[in-house]
Design an enzyme around this catalytic site. Structure first.
Site, PDB file in Angstrom:
ATOM      1  N   THR A  20       1.135  -1.466   0.356  1.00 51.20           N
ATOM      2  CA  THR A  20      -0.332   0.460   0.332  1.00 51.20           C
ATOM      3  C   THR A  20       1.053   1.095  -0.081  1.00 51.20           C
ATOM      4  O   THR A  20       1.977   1.251   0.544  1.00 51.20           O
ATOM      5  CB  THR A  20      -0.863   0.361   1.116  1.00 51.20           C
ATOM      6  OG1 THR A  20      -0.106  -0.090   2.143  1.00 51.20           O
ATOM      7  CG2 THR A  20      -1.683  -1.172   1.512  1.00 51.20           C
ATOM      8  N   LYS A  28     -13.905  18.193   8.927  1.00 52.18           N
ATOM      9  CA  LYS A  28     -15.103  17.842  10.072  1.00 52.18           C
ATOM     10  C   LYS A  28     -15.752  19.092  10.797  1.00 52.18           C
ATOM     11  O   LYS A  28     -14.595  20.134  11.328  1.00 52.18           O
ATOM     12  CB  LYS A  28     -15.127  17.024  11.023  1.00 52.18           C
ATOM     13  CG  LYS A  28     -16.153  16.368  11.165  1.00 52.18           C
ATOM     14  CD  LYS A  28     -15.353  15.167  12.178  1.00 52.18           C
ATOM     15  CE  LYS A  28     -16.995  14.669  12.133  1.00 52.18           C
ATOM     16  NZ  LYS A  28     -16.844  13.033  13.309  1.00 52.18           N
ATOM     17  N   TRP A  70     -19.709  16.762   8.230  1.00 49.99           N
ATOM     18  CA  TRP A  70     -17.959  16.390   7.090  1.00 49.99           C
ATOM     19  C   TRP A  70     -18.658  17.050   5.902  1.00 49.99           C
ATOM     20  O   TRP A  70     -19.576  17.478   5.438  1.00 49.99           O
ATOM     21  CB  TRP A  70     -18.894  15.005   6.666  1.00 49.99           C
ATOM     22  CG  TRP A  70     -18.539  13.438   7.882  1.00 49.99           C
ATOM     23  CD1 TRP A  70     -17.868  14.307   8.918  1.00 49.99           C
ATOM     24  CD2 TRP A  70     -18.478  12.264   7.473  1.00 49.99           C
ATOM     25  NE1 TRP A  70     -16.944  13.562   9.819  1.00 49.99           N
ATOM     26  CE2 TRP A  70     -17.665  11.849   9.124  1.00 49.99           C
ATOM     27  CE3 TRP A  70     -18.789  11.291   6.688  1.00 49.99           C
ATOM     28  CZ2 TRP A  70     -17.609  10.505   9.060  1.00 49.99           C
ATOM     29  CZ3 TRP A  70     -18.772  10.209   7.098  1.00 49.99           C
ATOM     30  CH2 TRP A  70     -18.392   9.955   8.626  1.00 49.99           C
TER      31      TRP A  70
END
Ligand code: AMP
Length: 558
Positions: A190, A451, A456
């Site tokens: 990753t 936030k 959100w």
């Protein structure tokens, strides 16, 4: 009662054998660095081979690795660009029972060494372009026993052998070893934006199923008649699986080597009559600029063969999709996935009853699309409850399927895997909505969400809208600290040549489409945005740089 069908292990020799026998004459074209032009820039050379030759060399590679004493499951790393040699590694290494570990060539040398050591690679295939790294790798990675250099070098590389000479000195593998379909075939790390990178191990079975599922029309649209140019690098989630899918179905493959600039790609697509191509939005922005330039100059490229440009890796703004369609009649189609999902999770194909070029069509094409067969998606609240699929409610995207990771190498990162009602799921770390028809729309990475006052704000939505402004080239929206709201959005943009814009103008531009509290509090114009090894904006870097921007007393400036 059990059915009575054969339980045939799904393993990679099936793909290699199909390519070798059924598509032996089908062409593989690679751009490789040739000489240099007057300005000292590398000039691409075009190399032609066939599946037949690639398969023969892949079998020699497999046999050669066995002769070096590798044991089943041992890792063989590649540090290579997209080319026929990398394809040989894709096919030959797993078919002989080993694991092909594709390593990102853009990593910092320290991170590279960390990954090679963590994976415990025993052999490394390294592109001639990066042969200069050999001494450092030898010093930092004592477990690597053999290094083979892909492509010619002006002089022998100390501590390494020439791959072409070595491979042709081997006899082709005569018998494939017995391979468990759940054995590892490929390995990819990753990008490690949070903590150390983690190893994902694709199985033979997952690779076969992923290849089968990627080809249909409603996925990536690959068949024998196609000519496919994966611009997405072969070290990035197996170039979205395309080299395997194409070899399975016999599509001609075209590789761009180290080249990714608009003019080289446009010429390659025209000359080779490419039908399907795949890459990240930044690549398509470069191509669009070149197509626009050529058209304005009265010498447009002839890309009538090009049926689909697949876009993924990060969100393609609707404006980009429209620009390709309106100005060049080309179809940009979203797909979504990640290293942990092999990567194909969704493809955005406009459903029956909606015209591709209607407003509704464009709105859907700007979403990431519906899950491909055998992949399941859902969204969860912060408390872990399933959320409604209404196209509005944002939640943590979770995925499940036969080519989705169930753990990381060495058991790391257990927090990403969960059990829901007795089923295994993978927490993608993406925040998304799902609508009634299953169209998924990425809103953010969980760590990039803004936030504000407990609500959100999707940075991706704002970025896509900003990039539709005529003066804006690229946009990243990040959270800056705010004493009242906790976080507020900050737009960081680059401008098109000659473009000028103020923060107020951008706010007015966004205002009709977003709630007032979503609008960025400030805009910063920069020369360039930091881009990471996989072509995505490095928002973490921007956040570090601008987290306190609101308290610097410059809010509202551009
Ligand atoms: P990687 O593992 O490096 O391929 O990164 C995977 C991440 O890229 C996903 O979790 C998404 O956040 C992002 N991504 C991939 N495809 C898309 C897409 N079509 N639209 C938006 N984000 C995407």
């Amino acid at each position: 009662m059990q059915g009575n069908m054969m339980d045939v292990p799904l393993t990679l020799p099936f793909i290699l054998e199909r390519a070798r026998t059924q598509f032996a004459g089908r062409e593989i074209v690679s751009l490789l660095p040739g000489g240099r032009d007057a300005a000292g820039q590398p000039v691409p050379d075009r190399h032609h081979t066939t599946y037949g030759e690639v398969a023969d060399r892949a079998l020699r590679l497999g046999a050669g690795l066995q002769a070096l004493g590798l044991k089943p499951g041992d890792r063989v790393a590649t540090l290579a660009v997209n080319s026929f040699r990398h394809l040989e590694a894709y096919l030959g290494i797993p078919s002989a029972g080993f694991v092909v570990h594709t390593v990102n060539i853009r990593l910092h040398p320290e991170q590279l060494a960390w990954i090679l050591n963590h994976a415990e690679d025993r052999v490394l295939l390294v592109e001639n372009l990066f042969a200069g790294l050999v001494p450092a790798i030898r010093a930092a990675c004592p477990r690597i026993e053999h290094i083979l250099v892909l492509g010619p070098t002006p002089e022998p590389v100390e501590g390494a052998r020439d791959y072409d000479t070595w491979v042709m000195a081997q006899e082709p593998l005569r018998h494939y070893p017995a391979i468990d379909e759940n054995a590892a075939a490929g390995m990819c790390y990753t990008s490690g934006t949070t903590g150390n990178p983690k190893g994902v191990l694709y199985t033979h079975r997952s690779t076969i199923l992923h290849s089968l599922a990627s080809a249909p029309k409603d996925a990536l649209n690959v068949g024998e008649r196609d000519t496919v140019l994966p611009i997405v690098p072969m070290f990035h989630v197996n170039a979205w699986g395309l080299p395997y899918t194409c070899a399975m179905y016999g599509a001609k493959q075209v590789f761009a080597g180290p080249f990714s600039d608009g003019p080289t790609l446009a010429r390659l697509m025209q000359d080779e009559q490419v039908t399907i191509t795949a890459g990240v939005p930044t690549i398509w922005m470069g191509l669009l600029a070149e197509l626009d330039r050529a058209k304005a100059a009265g010498h447009p490229y002839d890309l009538h063969c090009l049926e689909r440009l697949v876009v993924g890796g990060s969100a393609a703004p609707e404006s980009l999709i429209r620009a390709f369609q309106d100005r060049h009649g080309l179809s940009l189609a979203h797909a979504w996935g990640m290293t942990e999902t092999h990567p194909l999770g969704t493809a955005s194909i406009v459903p029956v009853g909606v015209a591709e070029t209607s407003d509704e069509g464009y709105r859907l094409r700007a979403k990431q699309g519906r899950a491909v067969p055998l992949v399941q998606l859902d969204i969860l609240s912060e408390e872990g409850e399933r959320l409604p699929h209404d196209g509005k409610t944002m939640g943590r995207l979770i995925a499940r399927g036969p080519w989705i990771a169930s753990s990381y190498f060495k058991g790391e990162g257990t927090g990403n895997f969960l059990t829901l009602d007795g089923e295994e799921w993978f927490d993608t770390g993406d925040i998304a909505t799902l609508d009634e028809r299953g169209f998924m729309h990425i809103q953010d990475r969980a760590k990039d969400l803004i936030k504000s006052g407990g609500e959100w704000i999707s940075s991706v939505d704002l970025e896509n809208a900003l990039m539709a402004h005529p003066a804006v080239a690229q946009a990243a929206v990040i959270a800056m600290d705010d004493p009242k709201w906790d976080e507020r959005p900050l737009a960081v943009v680059t401008l098109k040549p000659g473009g000028q814009v103020t923060h107020e103008e951008l706010r007015d531009f966004l205002a009709p489409r977003f709630a007032k509290w979503w609008l960025p509090d400030a805009t910063v114009v920069v020369e360039s945005l930091p881009i990471g090894a996989t072509g995505k904006f490095l928002k973490r870097e921007l956040r570090e740089q601008y987290r306190d921007y609101g308290s610097r007393g410059e809010t509202g400036q551009s």
